[in-house]
Design an enzyme around this catalytic site. Structure first.
Site, PDB file in Angstrom:
ATOM      1  N   HIS A  48     -70.732  29.201  44.612  1.00  0.00           N
ATOM      2  CA  HIS A  48     -69.853  28.087  44.304  1.00  0.00           C
ATOM      3  C   HIS A  48     -69.552  28.002  42.818  1.00  0.00           C
ATOM      4  CE1 HIS A  48     -71.276  27.155  48.318  1.00  0.00           C
ATOM      5  NE2 HIS A  48     -70.271  26.311  48.427  1.00  0.00           N
ATOM      6  N   GLU A  67     -59.452  29.576  55.589  1.00  0.00           N
ATOM      7  CA  GLU A  67     -58.661  29.854  54.384  1.00  0.00           C
ATOM      8  C   GLU A  67     -57.648  30.958  54.572  1.00  0.00           C
ATOM      9  OE1 GLU A  67     -61.827  29.312  54.357  1.00  0.00           O
ATOM     10  OE2 GLU A  67     -62.138  27.680  52.939  1.00  0.00           O
TER      11      GLU A  67
END
Lengths: 390, 399
Positions: free
Chosen positions: B204, B135
């Site tokens: 998450h 990322e």
């Protein structure tokens, strides 16, 4: 020898020096000259380029001039910092000039360069002018980033110079993004993403290199290895200081970064490689005379003998001076005159930069967003200073 | 030309888009409860720059519900929210060759939430790029590509993963326009699903809007319906500023009829969901649905809440919000962020700074608890705001 035939030199016994000084010029010949680099290139999974570099007298003299200008600028910045006209962080590049100048000589302005915070000289190499540089350092309106960036944020969009970044290593993924855009647009140009030996240990470099290799991007990762990551010597920070090999599956080249001709040769080679085959790593073995920044004396983690030793033996400007004199391209006096001119140029630029005013307070809020496409606010509540909502 | 309605204009956005250097003033808008939706089709399609020079005038839907599509000349078409996002992507990628998508599994796999399904086949591997799991670097690459004139859309498979790219988002994406003295624009869109899902676990289930909100130079929007998802995605892609588009894991399968004609939503406008008189409820993303559920109960109990989906998380649409507060004098904020340092905290602060004199009661803010989201279902439910709490809060405010 051809070069000698093109020289213009005053034989000592002819006419009064002063009158003839004015009429004489330094060689600006463009006849090719082949010079061997100081050391051969060391390579990793690629055949290194030849040690023989083609240059011209004119180019060598340009190298001398450009590097001397950079040197002078950095020394002047040192004085300005001590006079408290430059504040904050100021990272000086003196000692490393050959990398900036050699790279520029090998590429065009359509290629992109991105670097970290030791960016003043690369800005100059890309066509930046002294006044904008000094004005930016002093936080004035005439600065290249309008006084809002500072030492670590020099940019020149029209010359494809993308800065100027303070966070170590973060510019390398940006550089691979530039290379991506070049490939996307089929430009046949390359991006040189510069970073230091300290940044070489950043994970994002390996991430970016992996992606560049996968997507065959024209990225050239250039490690300016000055052997110290701020105060930490490279052997204390890197298990493997062979930075040119760190690409693993990506080819690499180790270059004497104090030899401007070697740098030029390596960058030329790298650009051809990158445009055709994808990424390559260049390690420039270089050295900085100043500490990491102006707040670092630079002598607590290395000896003064080491610094003066490098200056004696490997200084990039002295090397070029010796070459010029050895090939009779100019006399010592002419080179001294060039240095005097440069000193004056720098002093004049500083004076001019000092005249530029500080930015107006309203500039605080400009360029936060691009105006005209929606947002004109600066915080969550759209307030600018104490303006009232209609 | 579309069926334009006279009064609604956008804070000078329209003027600004046409190249007039408008100041931040805007024309007054009435908080008229009449549900009206205005859509404007794009002017000449063509090169990205022609479009950018003022082909579009953006207007927001005043009521984003079936009324919008019903007024569509050709009846509209029904789709799910992820399909709406996909439609937006396809339209923009067709119109502008510099638009490209970076992300994990966006290409051959079709996207983990199917937002990019089929795009790789349509546009090729150079425009829909499967990145490795990196990322930090692929977000940085997106910023670099934007600096050089492309318009990348960077997808975080889950918004939470973008924390790894925080430096790139904050320092490079948000600040480069400023530190370069205006030389570089970063027209990037950073998007992905976030929020609390169904037992996805703490890592998450994060809400990054609270972390990103103080980054200067960044714009943030949150979509909540297929209509505004498509509109905001298009607007975000066309914006010259970096925009973070927050989607929600649980909203991808919402179904709605959206217009057939092209439209975009204004990035900085809030959406009037349900006009009312008694209390202003400000919300966004998934909590909008909890609020609307609570609203049913409230209506049965005789309350008339005005529900506004703020949509624009940075900057806030204080015009719509302010007009509502001037009418109702009571405010309840319902958000999914943590109580500490969330969007609600900033919104409350902005309202106090700007509309203190209009308030008849303290502003209430219902947020998620300051805990990592637990796995067990009852605990997870207790982490976020539930409709019953919203009802209780309104009853308390309206005493």
């Amino acid at each position: 020898m051809a070069a000698a035939a093109l020289l213009r030199r005053i034989p000592a016994a002819r006419a009064p020096p002063t009158a003839l000084m004015a009429a004489r010029t330094i060689s600006d010949s463009t006849a090719p000259l082949t010079i061997e680099t100081s050391v051969p290139f060391t390579s990793h999974i690629v055949d290194p380029p030849s040690r023989d570099v083609t240059t011209t007298p004119a180019e060598l003299l340009t190298f001398f001039r450009d590097m001397s200008l950079m040197r002078r600028m950095e020394i002047a910045a040192d004085s300005l910092y001590k006079a408290k006209l430059i504040r904050g962080f100021c990272h000086l590049y003196d000692g490393q000039e050959a990398v900036a100048v050699g790279m520029e000589a090998a590429i065009t302005r359509s290629d992109s360069i991105i670097t970290a915070y030791r960016d003043h000289c690369i800005y100059l190499a890309r066509g930046g002018d002294l006044v904008s540089a000094f004005a930016e350092l002093m936080g004035r309106q005439a600065g290249c980033s309008r006084g809002k960036g500072g030492s670590m944020h020099f940019y020149k969009k029209d010359a494809n110079f993308y800065g100027g970044h303070g966070i170590v290593g973060a510019q390398v993924p940006l550089g691979c993004g530039l290379a991506f855009a070049q490939k996307y647009r089929k430009e046949e140009t390359a991006t040189f993403a510069l970073y230091g030996d300290g940044a070489a240990n950043q994970g994002q470099l390996f991430e970016a290199l992996n992606i560049s290799a996968l997507w065959k991007l024209p990225s050239i990762l250039v490690c300016e290895n000055n052997h110290y990551g701020m105060g930490t010597a490279e052997w204390r920070a890197a298990k493997s200081p062979a930075y040119y090999k760190r690409g693993d599956y990506v080819p690499g080249l180790k270059v004497d970064g104090m030899d401007v001709l070697a740098v030029k040769q390596a960058c030329k080679f790298a650009k051809e490689h990158a445009v055709a085959n994808g990424p390559i790593v260049l390690e420039m073995d270089t050295y900085r005379y100043h500490g990491h920044s102006m707040s670092d004396p630079g002598s607590t983690y290395r000896t003064r003998d080491e610094i003066s030793g490098v200056r004696q033996e490997r200084d990039p400007i002295e090397r070029v001076r010796k070459l010029i004199l050895a090939h009779d391209l100019a006399t010592p006096a002419e080179l001294k005159d060039t240095e005097k001119e440069i000193r004056k140029e720098v002093d004049d630029a500083i004076a001019k930069a000092k005249e530029s005013p500080m930015p107006d307070t309203s500039e605080l809020f400009t360029n936060v967003f691009v105006k005209g496409f929606g947002v004109e606010s600066f915080g969550a509540d759209r307030k600018e200073l104490r303006a009232t909502l209609p | 030309m579309p069926m334009a309605t006279a009064s609604s204009s956008l804070h000078g956005t329209a003027a600004a888009l046409h190249g007039v250097g408008a100041a931040a003033s805007s024309k007054p808008r009435s908080a008229a409860p009449v549900a009206r939706s205005v859509r404007v089709a794009a002017a000449a399609r063509g090169s990205g720059s022609a479009r950018a020079r003022g082909g579009m005038v953006a207007r927001a839907a005043v009521a984003a519900n079936a009324v919008a599509a019903a007024e569509s000349k050709s009846g509209g078409h029904e789709l799910l929210l992820f399909e709406a996002l996909r439609e937006a992507l396809i339209e923009e990628m067709k119109a502008d060759p510099t638009v490209c998508v970076f992300g994990e599994d966006v290409g051959h796999y079709g996207g983990s939430y199917k937002v990019t399904k089929g795009l790789a086949e349509m546009f090729g591997d150079l425009r829909v790029l499967d990145t490795p799991i990196a990322e930090n670097s692929f977000t940085g690459m997106g910023v670099g590509a934007a600096m050089k004139g492309l318009r990348p859309i960077v997808e975080g498979m889950n918004m939470g993963f973008l924390l790894l790219a925080y430096n790139q988002i904050s320092n490079n994406c948000g600040m480069l326009h400023y530190t370069s003295g205006g030389q570089f624009k970063i027209p990037i869109v950073i998007r992905g699903p976030g929020g609390v899902g169904r037992q996805l676990g703490a890592e998450h289930s994060q809400r990054l809007e609270s972390y990103f909100q103080s980054i200067p130079g960044l714009q943030m929007v949150a979509c909540s319906t297929p209509y505004n998802a498509k509109g905001l995605m298009k607007a975000a892609i066309r914006s010259e500023n970096p925009v973070v588009l927050f989607e929600h894991v649980l909203l991808y399968n919402l179904k709605e009829k959206i217009p057939d004609e092209e439209y975009i939503c204004c990035l900085e406008e809030a959406e009037m969901v349900r006009p009312g008189e008694h209390v202003t409820i400000l919300t966004y993303s998934r909590m909008r649905y909890h609020v609307m559920q609570a609203a049913k109960t409230l209506v049965n109990k005789g309350y008339d809440p005005e529900v506004i989906d703020i949509r624009s998380l940075k900057p806030f649409d204080l015009h719509t919000i302010g007009n509502s507060i001037k009418k109702t004098h009571r405010v309840l904020i319902v958000e999914e962020c943590m109580r500490t340092g969330g969007i609600g905290a900033s919104l409350r602060s902005s309202i106090i700074d700007n509309f203190w004199d209009y308030l008849d009661a303290p502003i209430m803010c219902l947020s998620s608890q300051d805990v990592p989201t637990p796995y067990a279902a009852p605990l997870e439910d207790a982490t976020v705001v539930q409709p019953a709490q919203i009802v209780a809060a309104v009853e308390q405010i309206c005493q």
